[in-house]
Design an enzyme around this catalytic site. Structure first.
Site, PDB file in Angstrom:
ATOM      1  CB  VAL A  59      -0.140  -3.394 -10.997  1.00 14.03           C
ATOM      2  CG1 VAL A  59       0.428  -3.866 -12.530  1.00 14.03           C
ATOM      3  CG2 VAL A  59       0.964  -2.959 -10.288  1.00 14.03           C
ATOM      4  CE  LYS A 145       7.964  -6.070  -4.052  1.00 16.43           C
ATOM      5  NZ  LYS A 145       7.419  -4.611  -4.538  1.00 16.43           N
ATOM      6  CB  VAL A 172      13.790  -5.808 -10.304  1.00 18.08           C
ATOM      7  CG1 VAL A 172      14.771  -4.846  -9.739  1.00 18.08           C
ATOM      8  CG2 VAL A 172      13.988  -7.122  -9.514  1.00 18.08           C
ATOM      9  N   GLY A 226       0.555   7.461  -0.457  1.00 16.10           N
ATOM     10  CA  GLY A 226       0.330   5.981  -0.853  1.00 16.10           C
ATOM     11  C   GLY A 226       1.547   5.466  -1.369  1.00 16.10           C
ATOM     12  CD  GLU A 229       1.950  -1.324   1.891  1.00 22.46           C
ATOM     13  OE1 GLU A 229       0.967  -1.568   2.670  1.00 22.46           O
ATOM     14  OE2 GLU A 229       1.894  -1.237   0.709  1.00 22.46           O
ATOM     15  CG  ASP A 240      10.692  -3.800  -1.881  1.00 25.89           C
ATOM     16  OD1 ASP A 240       9.636  -4.302  -2.333  1.00 25.89           O
ATOM     17  OD2 ASP A 240      11.085  -2.825  -2.560  1.00 25.89           O
ATOM     18  CE  LYS A 244      11.229  -4.079  -5.633  1.00 28.81           C
ATOM     19  NZ  LYS A 244      11.184  -2.702  -5.247  1.00 28.81           N
TER      20      LYS A 244
HETATM   21  N1  LIG Z   1       2.031  -1.026  -6.956  1.00 29.13           N
HETATM   22  C1  LIG Z   1       3.560  -0.853  -7.561  1.00 29.13           C
HETATM   23  O1  LIG Z   1       3.797   0.097  -8.088  1.00 29.13           O
HETATM   24  C2  LIG Z   1       4.318  -1.973  -8.088  1.00 29.13           C
HETATM   25  C3  LIG Z   1       5.422  -2.211  -8.723  1.00 29.13           C
HETATM   26  C4  LIG Z   1       6.221  -3.303  -9.232  1.00 29.13           C
HETATM   27  C5  LIG Z   1       5.786  -4.375  -8.614  1.00 29.13           C
HETATM   28  N2  LIG Z   1       4.236  -4.471  -7.953  1.00 29.13           N
HETATM   29  C6  LIG Z   1       3.872  -5.927  -7.961  1.00 29.13           C
HETATM   30  O2  LIG Z   1       2.683  -5.758  -8.320  1.00 29.13           O
HETATM   31  C7  LIG Z   1       1.679  -6.972  -7.593  1.00 29.13           C
HETATM   32  C8  LIG Z   1       0.706  -6.251  -7.553  1.00 29.13           C
HETATM   33  O3  LIG Z   1       0.908  -5.190  -6.665  1.00 29.13           O
HETATM   34  P1  LIG Z   1      -0.511  -3.766  -6.672  1.00 29.13           P
HETATM   35  O4  LIG Z   1       0.317  -2.781  -6.349  1.00 29.13           O
HETATM   36  O5  LIG Z   1      -1.510  -3.957  -7.740  1.00 29.13           O
HETATM   37  O6  LIG Z   1      -1.055  -4.542  -5.211  1.00 29.13           O
HETATM   38  P2  LIG Z   1      -2.743  -4.178  -4.787  1.00 29.13           P
HETATM   39  O7  LIG Z   1      -3.253  -2.796  -5.144  1.00 29.13           O
HETATM   40  O8  LIG Z   1      -2.816  -4.550  -3.445  1.00 29.13           O
HETATM   41  O9  LIG Z   1      -3.418  -5.300  -5.443  1.00 29.13           O
HETATM   42  C9  LIG Z   1      -3.528  -6.695  -5.241  1.00 29.13           C
HETATM   43  C10 LIG Z   1      -4.886  -7.254  -5.730  1.00 29.13           C
HETATM   44  O10 LIG Z   1      -4.938  -8.622  -5.457  1.00 29.13           O
HETATM   45  C11 LIG Z   1      -5.997  -8.902  -4.659  1.00 29.13           C
HETATM   46  N3  LIG Z   1      -5.637 -10.030  -3.780  1.00 29.13           N
HETATM   47  C12 LIG Z   1      -4.536 -10.185  -3.250  1.00 29.13           C
HETATM   48  N4  LIG Z   1      -4.459 -11.449  -2.516  1.00 29.13           N
HETATM   49  C13 LIG Z   1      -5.541 -11.898  -2.929  1.00 29.13           C
HETATM   50  C14 LIG Z   1      -6.112 -13.289  -2.745  1.00 29.13           C
HETATM   51  N5  LIG Z   1      -5.424 -14.111  -1.976  1.00 29.13           N
HETATM   52  N6  LIG Z   1      -7.225 -13.784  -3.347  1.00 29.13           N
HETATM   53  C15 LIG Z   1      -7.814 -12.831  -4.287  1.00 29.13           C
HETATM   54  N7  LIG Z   1      -7.245 -11.606  -4.537  1.00 29.13           N
HETATM   55  C16 LIG Z   1      -6.282 -11.161  -3.890  1.00 29.13           C
HETATM   56  C17 LIG Z   1      -6.267  -7.776  -3.844  1.00 29.13           C
HETATM   57  O11 LIG Z   1      -7.753  -7.616  -3.559  1.00 29.13           O
HETATM   58  P3  LIG Z   1      -8.095  -6.644  -2.396  1.00 29.13           P
HETATM   59  O12 LIG Z   1      -8.312  -5.310  -2.777  1.00 29.13           O
HETATM   60  O13 LIG Z   1      -9.322  -7.233  -1.445  1.00 29.13           O
HETATM   61  O14 LIG Z   1      -6.991  -6.474  -1.370  1.00 29.13           O
HETATM   62  C18 LIG Z   1      -5.951  -6.598  -4.864  1.00 29.13           C
HETATM   63  O15 LIG Z   1      -7.061  -6.250  -5.704  1.00 29.13           O
HETATM   64  C19 LIG Z   1       2.404  -7.352  -6.476  1.00 29.13           C
HETATM   65  O16 LIG Z   1       3.380  -8.541  -6.359  1.00 29.13           O
HETATM   66  C20 LIG Z   1       3.710  -6.000  -6.339  1.00 29.13           C
HETATM   67  O17 LIG Z   1       4.723  -6.412  -5.398  1.00 29.13           O
HETATM   68  C21 LIG Z   1       3.657  -3.568  -7.574  1.00 29.13           C
END
Ligand SMILES: NC(=O)c1ccc[n+]([C@@H]2O[C@H](COP(=O)([O-])OP(=O)(O)OC[C@H]3O[C@@H](n4cnc5c(N)ncnc54)[C@H](OP(=O)(O)O)[C@@H]3O)[C@@H](O)[C@H]2O)c1
Length: 468
Positions: A59, A145, A172, A226, A229, A240, A244
């Protein structure tokens, strides 16, 4: 104001009046006032609004890319924070060279950014970062969330204390504006029930199984794409979705639910035969997160019936139309009736749009009306008709024995379905019950599980009633 004279009004006053009318009209249209600094109050971010991004993943990277679009010319991305940030920076090609890439959260918190966009996920250490940001006078936008479900009430109070905004429209249903839709569209109603498909992975699996695929095959496909998990438990076991559900219950019903007290049921025990029988009942199966307000309005502590489970859904319901990773949420209001929100619940771009819409709301200084939130206890006992699927080593007297167990627990049978063509030594058949609390049905099921003809634990799914 045609046709009226304004004898005692000076040209300067007319000019001021015009400005006020233009200001009002712009507000009504929801247009950004970012370019008109003369009308910004003391809490409005300056122009351009300076933004730091925490987390450059699915994101975060999409938010950063879309921020280069002309729509966001009043917003400047100044910092990107991530662990091992060099590899992220090396892979990024559309980010302005002026952006500071950092692994230091203190550098972000100590900077003069107006807004922190939190897209790292998880509760710890994220909660500390969000707290510190609000205390330092920064607005926060997040899609997290878990954080909002577990700590939302405290964090929103902290944001109010510091007169900052904490927006979480993407937390959500990703790109579906359920949260802003409830907050800005129907918050005047008394919302008494929420039923939602809020986990795209489960919906992908169940809507593929509906067309004949096996659970194991679709789960593997979802992991390959993808959507799921390597450890799919958070999705398929309902954790999850319940986070929400608790967020939706707070904004729609003004109740604080502890996610850990909301019962969940896995979708992994659903079999192809369950879709066959569900279709015979003019239903399909979906993972549903459901909450219903049960106590009187004036009760000190509210009671909410809440549960996340695979449920039988009438094929005529909007919930049954959700296919693939689509999310659908239906709210029921005392005055406005049912409202349906539906669309792409996850993915980089839909979720980034929800995040960016929150950023625009901060830029427009669009404060949401805060409603008081009440303590609430969760009653996981849904009163509903139930679908019970048994797999038995067939012999005379089995239906009589199961009917006896249901009657002893206090439940009535509504129908019995048995398809031909299955071996008698491993026979699947279904009983549906009249409306009963889940605990009553589970008591009867526990008795049937101990009977020697039962070959596997009976499956028990609540059934959502069709509209009359
Ligand atoms: N993806 C979706 O469709 C979606 C939909 C709704 C809500 N969300 C929410 O949006 C948020 C991000 O989701 P995402 O899918 O983008 O996750 P993601 O692809 O795993 O991205 C998270 C990023 O944050 C970095 N990170 C995590 N923990 C960290 C820490 N302690 N210190 C520094 N950097 C850190 C990760 O680094 P690394 O690359 O090293 O792991 C990664 O680059 C989450 O809260 C998720 O629940 C996502």
């Amino acid at each position: 104001v045609h046709g009226r004279s304004t004898p005692n009004v000076s040209p300067t006053e007319i000019l001021q009046l015009r400005r006020q009318i233009a200001f009002f009209v712009q507000q009504q249209k929801g247009l950004s006032l970012m370019s008109d600094s003369t009308h910004q109050n003391s809490n409005s971010p300056r122009t351009p609004m300076r933004v730091a991004l925490l987390g450059y993943g699915t994101v975060g990277a999409t938010v950063a890319r879309l921020l280069t679009e002309p729509t966001f010319s009043g917003i400047e991305l100044t910092h990107i924070f991530n662990r091992n940030v060099a590899r992220k920076q090396a892979a990024a090609n559309s980010i302005a060279s002026s952006v500071v890439w950092t692994e230091s959260i203190d550098q972000i918190l100590g900077s003069d950014v107006d807004v922190i966009v939190e897209l790292t996920g998880g509760v710890d250490p994220t909660e500390h970062w969000v707290r510190a940001a609000l205390e330092k006078g920064k607005h926060v936008v997040t899609a997290n969330k878990q954080l909002i479900a577990l700590r939302g009430t405290d964090l929103l109070a902290l944001a109010a204390e510091h007169d900052r905004q904490l927006l979480y429209g993407a937390a959500v249903a990703g790109g579906v504006p359920v949260i802003p839709g409830i907050l800005q569209g129907i918050s005047a109603d008394r919302i008494t029930a929420i039923s939602g498909i809020v986990n795209g992975t489960c919906n992908f699996i169940l809507s593929k199984m509906e067309n004949g695929a096996s659970y194991a095959d679709v789960l593997a496909e979802a992991q390959g794409l993808g959507y799921a998990e390597a450890d799919p438990s958070a999705d398929v076991d309902g954790y999850d979705a319940r986070a929400k559900l608790c967020i939706l219950a707070r904004i729609a019903m003004h109740v604080q639910l502890d996610p850990n007290t909301v019962p969940t049921q896995t979708i992994s025990t659903i079999d192809a035969i369950d879709f066959t029988y569900a279709h015979d009942l003019n239903c399909t199966i979906r993972q549903i997160a459901q909450a219903r307000l049960t106590a009187a309005d004036d009760a000190e502590t509210k009671t909410v019936q809440a549960r996340v489970a695979p449920m039988l859904v009438p094929r005529s319901s909007p919930l049954a139309f959700s296919r693939g990773t689509q999310n659908t949420v239906v709210t029921t209001g005392q005055f406005g009736g049912d409202v349906v929100f539906s669309g792409r619940g996850a993915g980089g771009e839909p979720t980034a749009i929800a995040v960016l819409s929150d950023l625009l709301a901060v830029a427009q200084n669009a404060h949401q009306t805060a409603m008081p939130v009440h303590a609430a206890t969760v009653d996981g006992d849904l009163a509903a008709p139930h679908y019970l699927r048994f797999v038995v080593d067939d012999r005379p007297g089995i239906v009589f024995a199961i009917a006896g167990a249901l009657a002893a627990a206090g439940a009535n049978i509504d129908s019995l379905l048995q398809r031909p063509g299955y071996p008698k030594h491993r026979l699947p058949f279904v009983i549906t019950t009249e409306s009963s609390p889940t605990s009553v049905i589970e008591r009867a099921i526990a008795t049937v599980s101990r009977m020697d003809f039962t070959l596997e634990p009976p499956l028990c799914l609540p059934m959502i009633a069709a509209e009359p």
